[in-house]
Design a protein around this motif. Structure first.
Motif, PDB file in Angstrom:
ATOM      1  N   ALA A 198       0.846  -1.196   0.000  1.00 38.23           N
ATOM      2  CA  ALA A 198       0.000   0.000   0.000  1.00 38.23           C
ATOM      3  C   ALA A 198       0.877   1.241   0.000  1.00 38.23           C
ATOM      4  CB  ALA A 198      -0.934   0.014   1.203  1.00 38.23           C
ATOM      5  N   ARG A 199       0.498   2.224  -0.772  1.00 36.36           N
ATOM      6  CA  ARG A 199       1.221   3.507  -0.845  1.00 36.36           C
ATOM      7  C   ARG A 199       0.452   4.533  -0.030  1.00 36.36           C
ATOM      8  NH1 ARG A 199       4.044   7.651  -0.920  1.00 36.36           N
ATOM      9  NH2 ARG A 199       4.971   8.582  -2.785  1.00 36.36           N
ATOM     10  N   ALA A 200       1.107   5.117   0.964  1.00 35.73           N
ATOM     11  CA  ALA A 200       0.488   6.134   1.823  1.00 35.73           C
ATOM     12  C   ALA A 200       0.939   7.521   1.387  1.00 35.73           C
ATOM     13  CB  ALA A 200       0.863   5.895   3.279  1.00 35.73           C
ATOM     14  N   TYR A 201       0.009   8.487   1.449  1.00 31.27           N
ATOM     15  CA  TYR A 201       0.315   9.842   0.995  1.00 31.27           C
ATOM     16  C   TYR A 201       0.196  10.889   2.099  1.00 31.27           C
ATOM     17  CZ  TYR A 201       0.162   7.875  -3.690  1.00 31.27           C
ATOM     18  OH  TYR A 201       0.414   7.118  -4.809  1.00 31.27           O
ATOM     19  N   THR A 202      -0.500  10.579   3.184  1.00 33.65           N
ATOM     20  CA  THR A 202      -0.587  11.468   4.341  1.00 33.65           C
ATOM     21  C   THR A 202      -0.422  10.633   5.609  1.00 33.65           C
ATOM     22  OG1 THR A 202      -2.990  11.264   4.657  1.00 33.65           O
ATOM     23  CG2 THR A 202      -2.212  12.952   3.092  1.00 33.65           C
ATOM     24  N   TYR A 203      -0.118  11.293   6.726  1.00 34.67           N
ATOM     25  CA  TYR A 203       0.057  10.550   7.972  1.00 34.67           C
ATOM     26  C   TYR A 203      -1.264   9.910   8.402  1.00 34.67           C
ATOM     27  CZ  TYR A 203      -2.295  13.921  11.037  1.00 34.67           C
ATOM     28  OH  TYR A 203      -3.230  14.708  11.662  1.00 34.67           O
ATOM     29  N   GLU A 204      -2.391  10.560   8.066  1.00 34.68           N
ATOM     30  CA  GLU A 204      -3.700   9.993   8.397  1.00 34.68           C
ATOM     31  C   GLU A 204      -3.961   8.736   7.573  1.00 34.68           C
ATOM     32  OE1 GLU A 204      -6.153  13.356   7.576  1.00 34.68           O
ATOM     33  OE2 GLU A 204      -6.136  14.057   9.654  1.00 34.68           O
ATOM     34  N   HIS A 205      -3.598   8.809   6.289  1.00 27.17           N
ATOM     35  CA  HIS A 205      -3.736   7.642   5.416  1.00 27.17           C
ATOM     36  C   HIS A 205      -2.870   6.499   5.932  1.00 27.17           C
ATOM     37  CE1 HIS A 205      -3.330   5.872   1.072  1.00 27.17           C
ATOM     38  NE2 HIS A 205      -4.144   5.179   1.828  1.00 27.17           N
ATOM     39  N   GLN A 206      -1.680   6.826   6.382  1.00 24.98           N
ATOM     40  CA  GLN A 206      -0.761   5.824   6.924  1.00 24.98           C
ATOM     41  C   GLN A 206      -1.368   5.127   8.136  1.00 24.98           C
ATOM     42  OE1 GLN A 206       3.129   7.439   7.690  1.00 24.98           O
ATOM     43  NE2 GLN A 206       3.795   5.694   8.909  1.00 24.98           N
ATOM     44  N   TYR A 207      -1.988   5.886   9.022  1.00 21.13           N
ATOM     45  CA  TYR A 207      -2.600   5.313  10.221  1.00 21.13           C
ATOM     46  C   TYR A 207      -3.803   4.450   9.858  1.00 21.13           C
ATOM     47  CZ  TYR A 207      -4.382   4.964  14.990  1.00 21.13           C
ATOM     48  OH  TYR A 207      -4.814   4.491  16.199  1.00 21.13           O
ATOM     49  N   ASN A 208      -4.611   4.908   8.902  1.00 21.14           N
ATOM     50  CA  ASN A 208      -5.787   4.142   8.488  1.00 21.14           C
ATOM     51  C   ASN A 208      -5.393   2.811   7.847  1.00 21.14           C
ATOM     52  OD1 ASN A 208      -7.595   6.091   9.404  1.00 21.14           O
ATOM     53  ND2 ASN A 208      -7.627   7.173   7.450  1.00 21.14           N
ATOM     54  N   LEU A 209      -4.257   2.810   7.137  1.00 20.53           N
ATOM     55  CA  LEU A 209      -3.766   1.564   6.555  1.00 20.53           C
ATOM     56  C   LEU A 209      -3.395   0.554   7.643  1.00 20.53           C
ATOM     57  CD1 LEU A 209      -1.543   2.919   3.632  1.00 20.53           C
ATOM     58  CD2 LEU A 209      -3.692   1.661   3.419  1.00 20.53           C
ATOM     59  N   LEU A 210      -2.881   1.053   8.751  1.00 20.58           N
ATOM     60  CA  LEU A 210      -2.553   0.178   9.876  1.00 20.58           C
ATOM     61  C   LEU A 210      -3.824  -0.414  10.487  1.00 20.58           C
ATOM     62  CD1 LEU A 210       0.278   2.164  11.712  1.00 20.58           C
ATOM     63  CD2 LEU A 210       0.528   0.139  10.270  1.00 20.58           C
ATOM     64  N   LEU A 211      -4.876   0.390  10.560  1.00 23.03           N
ATOM     65  CA  LEU A 211      -6.144  -0.096  11.097  1.00 23.03           C
ATOM     66  C   LEU A 211      -6.712  -1.202  10.215  1.00 23.03           C
ATOM     67  CD1 LEU A 211      -7.903   3.234  12.187  1.00 23.03           C
ATOM     68  CD2 LEU A 211      -6.755   1.562  13.644  1.00 23.03           C
ATOM     69  N   GLY A 212      -6.576  -1.037   8.900  1.00 22.82           N
ATOM     70  CA  GLY A 212      -7.101  -2.034   7.977  1.00 22.82           C
ATOM     71  C   GLY A 212      -6.342  -3.342   7.974  1.00 22.82           C
ATOM     72  N   LEU A 213      -5.125  -3.331   8.494  1.00 22.50           N
ATOM     73  CA  LEU A 213      -4.312  -4.548   8.519  1.00 22.50           C
ATOM     74  C   LEU A 213      -4.865  -5.611   9.467  1.00 22.50           C
ATOM     75  CD1 LEU A 213      -0.519  -3.602   8.437  1.00 22.50           C
ATOM     76  CD2 LEU A 213      -1.780  -5.047   6.845  1.00 22.50           C
ATOM     77  N   ALA A 214      -5.583  -5.172  10.485  1.00 21.88           N
ATOM     78  CA  ALA A 214      -6.092  -6.126  11.473  1.00 21.88           C
ATOM     79  C   ALA A 214      -6.975  -7.180  10.823  1.00 21.88           C
ATOM     80  CB  ALA A 214      -6.856  -5.379  12.567  1.00 21.88           C
ATOM     81  N   ALA A 215      -7.789  -6.777   9.856  1.00 22.32           N
ATOM     82  CA  ALA A 215      -8.681  -7.719   9.181  1.00 22.32           C
ATOM     83  C   ALA A 215      -7.886  -8.781   8.438  1.00 22.32           C
ATOM     84  CB  ALA A 215      -9.600  -6.968   8.209  1.00 22.32           C
ATOM     85  N   LYS A 216      -6.831  -8.368   7.747  1.00 19.02           N
ATOM     86  CA  LYS A 216      -6.012  -9.311   6.981  1.00 19.02           C
ATOM     87  C   LYS A 216      -5.217 -10.231   7.893  1.00 19.02           C
ATOM     88  CE  LYS A 216      -5.492  -6.210   2.995  1.00 19.02           C
ATOM     89  NZ  LYS A 216      -6.271  -7.080   2.077  1.00 19.02           N
ATOM     90  N   MET A 217      -4.636  -9.664   8.955  1.00 22.42           N
ATOM     91  CA  MET A 217      -3.786 -10.466   9.828  1.00 22.42           C
ATOM     92  C   MET A 217      -4.572 -11.444  10.687  1.00 22.42           C
ATOM     93  SD  MET A 217      -0.777  -7.859  11.045  1.00 22.42           S
ATOM     94  CE  MET A 217       0.452  -7.286   9.851  1.00 22.42           C
TER      95      MET A 217
END
Length: 351
Positions: A198-217
């Protein structure tokens, strides 16, 4: 016959060991178990929408954060937490139990024998490893190598799992993964399929990507999370001393999330960091640079690795943890032949 044997060996490298997956199921309890404990399925769905997929992860959130989820009142949150406490033991345990829990930690090879010895066997799961240094010092090269070595079976010093890669600077190159996979005798296509990018463009986007990882992991066997780099977007989105306090607070929240992911799913977190000039370094310090992020980032990292350029194509890596040593690390170049030299032959660790 020989060709058949080689094909079987190659296929074995692509398979995640079933026994390892079964052992990992005991590391966390799925959030769905709250339904059997009397919690409404709709409320469980709201927790999942907020990025909470395990009871372990639920207990890592404050009640203030949980009541901030739309549709969850304080009374519901209290009931949910009580149910989760019955499923997950978050209280005191004996030192013996803690030792048994540490046996689930996996060390993933870096592809360099000397660097593995420096790290006590490799990159450690349930921990954060930070690599900082100036540009072209080898941080991202190591990240690409870990993308491959993590997928090796555990009996080959791998992690038998998938990789999540969050890119904040646009430095991920899948074509660099191909020769590394070939070096380890793995199928490049299968290796790339097991990397979630995943490519992040803002710090908020970066944090939201971390939240979405829980479903995959919670559904698939991940063993490594790479954030390259963790500080870049914070240095862009926050400017001046007036926003420094807010930046550090948001950075602390990001690092706290990384720590929780590492412990909740037993994954290794490898994050790269940039450096800043240190005007107070003085004339007696040959390289007056220090890692960005300040003490907030320093305290979050379990292991810190400092990379710097050496002579020619050599790279020097210094560990700032308890087992301090210095090694000479050869960085692979962009040519195929040099990439295969990622084995880092002839490295010598110096105490």
């Amino acid at each position: 016959m020989i060709g058949t044997l080689k094909a079987e060996e190659a296929s074995q490298l692509q398979l995640v060991e079933r026994e390892d997956i079964d052992d990992e199921e005991d590391l966390f309890e799925a959030i769905d178990k709250l339904i059997t404990a009397g919690i409404n399925a709709g409320d469980v769905k709201k927790l999942q929408d907020a990025g909470i997929y395990t009871c372990n992860g639920l207990m890592m959130h404050t009640k203030k954060n949980l009541t901030g989820i739309k549709g969850l009142s304080e009374a519901k949150v209290d009931k949910i937490c009580e149910a989760a406490e019955k499923i997950v033991n978050f209280g005191y345990i004996t030192g013996t139990d803690a030792l048994l829990k540490r046996k689930s930690v996996i060390r993933i090879t870096t592809g360099s024998q000397a660097l593995d010895e420096l790290l006590g066997g490799g990159i450690e799961t349930s921990a954060i490893t930070e690599a900082f240094g100036e540009f072209r010092s080898g941080k991202t090269q190591l990240a690409h190598t870990l993308c491959v070595s993590t997928q090796l079976p555990t009996n080959m010093r791998g992690g038998s799992g998938k990789v999540a890669y969050i890119d904040t600077e646009g430095t991920f190159r899948p074509d660099r993964v191909i020769p590394i996979a070939e070096r380890f005798g793995m199928d490049p296509g299968a290796v790339l399929d097991n990397i979630v990018y995943a490519r992040a463009y803002t710090y908020e986007h970066q944090y939201n990507l971390l939240l979405g990882l829980a479903a995959k992991m919670s559904e698939e066997p991940f063993r490594l999370l790479i954030v390259d780099s963790v500080i870049a977007l914070f240095r862009v989105d926050f400017t001046g001393r007036g926003e420094l306090a807010e930046r550090q607070q948001k950075l602390a929240q990001m690092l706290s999330r990384l720590t929780k992911i590492a412990e909740e799913f037993n994954v290794a977190v490898y994050m790269t960091n940039q450096v800043i000039a240190d005007p107070g370094g003085g004339v007696f310090i040959s390289d007056p640079k220090k890692p960005a992020g300040g003490h907030v980032l320093a305290h979050a990292a379990t292991i810190r690795l400092m990379f710097r350029k050496g002579k020619g194509e050599q790279r020097v890596c210094k560990s700032t943890t308890a087992f301090v040593s210095v090694i000479s690390l050869t960085k692979a170049r962009l040519s195929d032949n040099a990439r295969r030299n990622c084995r880092c032959k002839g490295l010598v660790a110096q105490g």
